[in-house]
Every structure is written in C-alpha cells, then in structure tokens.
Write an enzyme that holds these catalytic residues in place. Structure first.
Site, short mmCIF file in Angstrom:
data_model
loop_
_atom_site.label_atom_id
_atom_site.label_comp_id
_atom_site.label_asym_id
_atom_site.label_seq_id
_atom_site.Cartn_x
_atom_site.Cartn_y
_atom_site.Cartn_z
N LYS A 186 0.87 -1.18 0.00
CA LYS A 186 0.00 0.00 0.00
C LYS A 186 0.90 1.22 0.00
O LYS A 186 1.51 1.55 1.01
CB LYS A 186 -0.92 0.04 1.22
CG LYS A 186 -1.97 1.13 1.11
CD LYS A 186 -2.54 1.57 2.44
CE LYS A 186 -1.61 2.45 3.23
NZ LYS A 186 -1.20 3.72 2.58
N CYS A 297 12.46 10.56 9.51
CA CYS A 297 12.32 10.00 10.86
C CYS A 297 13.61 10.13 11.65
O CYS A 297 13.59 10.07 12.88
CB CYS A 297 11.94 8.53 10.79
SG CYS A 297 10.35 8.27 10.02
C1 SIN Z 1 12.74 7.67 7.22
O1 SIN Z 1 12.62 8.85 7.38
O2 SIN Z 1 11.87 6.87 7.62
C2 SIN Z 1 13.92 7.05 6.53
C3 SIN Z 1 15.07 7.91 6.43
C4 SIN Z 1 16.30 7.22 5.91
O3 SIN Z 1 16.26 6.08 5.43
O4 SIN Z 1 17.35 7.83 6.00
#
Ligand code: SIN
Length: 491
Positions: A186, A297
């Site tokens: 998804k 993240c």
């Molecule tokens: C993410 O923001 O979930 C991944 C970031 C990354 O792989 O550097």
C-alpha cells in the site's frame, strides 16, 4: 489534472494511474480515484485508482498463489532479477527522480540522491539473497544430526510513508523478494506515482505476476490497512510511519500473531559538546535537521548545545540557514522544498508558537511562506525550554530547536527522556566521551561526529516506541525468513 506530458518523463509509460494485481494494471472496482497533488504548487498532478477491501483481498490471494512458485526459485534467480530491477532504476534515474520531486516536493538533487539510495537496496539485497546461509549444530546424540535452514516467510504486507516515496519501498521490497517472499504494497496516497513506476520497472525486469501487488488507496485506507494486517494469508507486515498507526496495525496483526517490522517515529537528540569541532557540528546539524526540509524520521529534533559553545554554534547555524533557498524543487537554486501538506505546516507552527510562549527566542524564520504550496521558512529557536512540545514530540519540519545544557550526565538524561529511540547524534572529540555517550543513548542508531547515517548496509531501526526489527544490512533479510530446524535421526 496535469497532462501526461506535464510530468515531463522521458519514458511516459512509467506513469501509471492504476493498481497492480496479479500482473495486471487495474482500476478500482467502483471506478473511484483519488487526487495526487504537487506540494510545491498545490495543483493536482493526477488521479490514481482508489482500491478497496475486495481488491486488497484479491491482491493478497494473488501474492499467495505466486508464492508457491516464487518461494521455490533459486537464490541465484532472485539475485539476477533484483539486479535487473536495480539496473532499470539506474537507467531511468532522471524519470524516477522527477516523479519524486513532482509528488513529494523535495529538490531534484535530493530526489536523485533518493533514487541512488533506493536502488542501492536492490543491489544490496540481491547480494544478500545468495547468502541466506543455514547452520549445522553439533548434536548431543551420535545418531542425530542437527541442521538449520532458512525459508521465506510467505506473503508480506508493506505499508510505506510519503517522505521517501522510493527508498521506503525498495528497503522492504528488496529484502522480501530476495528472501523469496511475495508482496502486497500500500503506497502512500500522497506519493503513489513513484511506487507505480517502480512496479512497472519490476515487471520489465521479469518479476513474475503476483509477486508484487500494489493497492493504492485513499478513501478506503482504514479497511485496506486493516485487511493487510488481519488477513491470515499474510505472514508478515513491514510498516514505516507514525507510532500511533504502528500500534494500531500491531493490534490488528496480533490476532494472527504475525511477524512485524516497524520503523516508527523518532525524536532524535543532536548534542554538541564543548570539545566538538563546532564548524563540523554546524554542517552535521544542517544535513541532519534540514534533510528533506526536516521530514525524515532520523532528522535531529532536539538540538542540545553545551553552554560554553552555545552562542558560537547558534550564530554559525543561523548564518548557514540564512543562505537556504526555499522553493520549487525543479528550480536549480532551491536548496529546500515544501512540506508535504498544510497539516505539516500547522504542526511546525504549533511547535514554534508553543516554544515561544514558554520563553524561546525566534532567531530565524518562524512562519509559513506566502504563495501557493506548503512552504515554511527554515526556523531556528534559541533558549528552548526542555519541556516545550518540540522537545517531547517529533516536529517533522524545518525547525531547529536549540536547548542549552551544562553537563554530560544532564544531557544524557534529557536525550533519553522520551518514549521513542530511533537515531541520536553527538559531536565530541574526546574518545572516552564518544564511547560513553554512544553506549548511553537509548536509540537504535548513533551518529558520532556525523549527521548522516543512512545507507543500505546499516541496520536501520529503533528501540523503545520507535519500532521493531531492522531494515537494510545483513539483518534486514532475516525479517523475511523463517528459521527451520531439521533433526536427521536414525543414523
Ligand atoms: C525515514 O525517514 O523513515 C527514513 C530515512 C532514511 O532512510 O534515512
């Protein structure tokens, strides 16, 4: 709606607007579509089939049937197909990067970086496919031999976020395919086009029907997501997104005790000690905090600066941030693109207002930029109190919140005072401190004297409420394999 030519692709057949089930491009059964918007212009880019529950079940069934043969292919066959897929991603580098910028907004240069990063997962997992070694274990009995083999887990549900429209697909799909699993994906409703283009390339690479199935959805997201987690045919779930959604999906998956990989939110501390190379720390903070305009993240969220270097760090950071050019990702001058949508803009504003109301000083930026698109000025706040909202939850935007600290013990406590633990960073030239702090931070990944950690070869993942399992690296493929013990008796 933009015309096909408005996408400006060299290969227009990469532009797909439908779902993909059992090797066929499909419309939604009820004909519904959802709109995809360019966050830099607020204009509609196109409309994508809005699939529902019945088609999700079909996709899972197709993946289950395909698993019967895909799961039995040799590791070498899967290696070769993944390498073909990898080469096709390179061949279509310009188009794939362009799609990322169009639907996600990140500057084209950054989108190209994502395409390279994304394809590197296919190359990496092609290599891992042929290294899923088993084991023999010395037996306590002379008439028994102990053998351990690895087998693909089966049908995998993959749910991905919009911030890396490509890399979050390949990081999961590459591992799943390498292991011999089949997948139902998804893609995010904000950025489905990149995923659909990757699917087209996977097909051209020769990945058979049913091995990859795509269920784009917007209005049916709750029931589709739930089915992907509850359906007993699905044996594993891989999710990247927010912690609250991860908890909800885990509840759904609990009914059939599915294996889960979760990469959820972070609230990364970024610490500058007084013995750090301050210029290097500023560079690292820029790279870490403002990557994809703060929408990753692993972005720094709380920047802790030791009091004796605080003023120096803050003024150097402000000087660099003042040189940013925020704009449309296709403008060559642009260093930072828009936020994904207005909700993201509102969250950044809320964090700023909260911190300022508690006494923080606004040094740079601080507001939405005028005009079309979801643009927000890169912002620096100084003297941010430790209990401000920006210190307790992830902002996911271009806000650098600087908090002053005095001692190592104090900052470790502050850094760990959160329910999540994805990444943490610090700058120091004291080797003893480097070891102490790296070991003390409650996170899955630590950057010491660097603000950039992401690569296909590293175990990406967190502790606490940041998730379960690891992606990428030699550990990533294990998430898609069952361990089977076989006793050879009667010798
Ligand atoms: C993410 O923001 O979930 C991944 C970031 C990354 O792989 O550097």
């Amino acid at each position: 709606m933009a015309s096909t030519s408005a996408f400006g692709l060299k290969d227009p057949s990469l532009l797909r607007h439908q779902g993909f089930i059992n090797g066929q491009w499909v419309d939604a059964e009820d004909g519904k579509k959802f709109s995809v918007t360019n966050p830099a212009t607020s204009e509609e880019l196109g409309q994508v089939a809005d699939l529902g529950l019945a088609q999700t079940k079909q996709a899972i069934e197709a993946a289950s049937v395909a698993f019967k043969t895909w799961g039995k292919t040799t590791a070498k066959e899967r290696h070769d197909l993944l390498m073909k897929f990898y080469h096709l991603m390179q061949e279509h580098h310009e188009d794939l990067s362009r799609l990322i910028t169009l639907e996600n907004g990140k500057p084209l240069k950054e989108a190209k970086g994502e395409n390279v990063y994304s394809s590197s997962f296919l190359e990496w997992f092609a290599g891992e496919a042929v290294r899923t070694y088993g084991e023999t274990i010395p037996s306590a009995s002379s008439s028994l031999r102990n053998v351990v083999i690895k087998q693909p887990i089966g049908v995998v549900s993959i749910l991905t976020p919009w911030n890396f429209p490509s890399a979050m697909i390949t990081r999961k799909l590459g591992a799943a395919l390498a292991a011999g699993c089949t997948a139902v994906i998804k893609p995010p409703a904000e950025t489905p086009y990149t995923c659909l283009a990757l699917t087209e390339l996977a097909t051209r690479a020769g990945i058979p029907p049913g091995v990859i199935n795509i269920v784009p959805t917007h209005s049916n997201i709750s029931e589709v997501g739930r089915e992907m987690c509850e359906n007993p045919t699905v044996k594993k779930i891989s999710f990247t997104g927010s912690t609250p959604v991860a908890k909800l999906l885990s509840k759904y998956a609990a009914g059939t005790l599915k294996k889960m990989s979760i990469e959820a939110g972070g609230n990364a501390p970024f610490i500058i000690f007084d013995d750090a190379d301050i210029d290097a720390a500023v560079e690292g903070a820029i790279a870490c905090k403002f990557r994809h305009t703060g929408q990753t993240c692993v972005c720094a969220n709380r920047i802790y600066v030791q009091s004796s270097v605080y003023a120096d760090f803050a003024s150097k950071l402000a000087e660099k941030v003042a040189a940013f050019r925020v704009g449309n990702g296709f403008d060559e001058q642009t260093t930072h693109g828009p936020l994904i949508h207005d909700r993201a803009v509102e969250k950044v504003q809320k964090h700023i207002d909260d911190a300022v109301s508690r006494g923080a000083q606004l040094i740079h930026g601080g507001k939405r930029l005028d005009g079309k698109g979801s643009f927000f000025a890169p912002t620096i706040l100084c003297d941010v109190p430790k209990d401000a909202l920006v210190c307790t939850e992830e902002t996911f935007g271009p806000l650098a919140a600087l908090v002053k600290f005095e001692t190592e013990d104090e900052v470790i406590k502050l850094a760990n005072d959160t329910s999540v633990g994805l990444a943490g960073y610090f700058y120091s030239r004291d080797i003893g401190r480097v070891w102490r702090v790296a070991e003390a931070l409650e996170v899955g990944m630590v950057g010491t004297n660097t603000g950039a950690i992401s690569q296909a070869v590293i175990p990406f993942g967190g502790v606490k409420e940041s998730g379960l399992g690891r992606e990428g690296s030699k550990y990533g493929i294990e998430e898609y394999l069952n361990i089977k013990y076989i006793a050879f008796g009667g010798l």
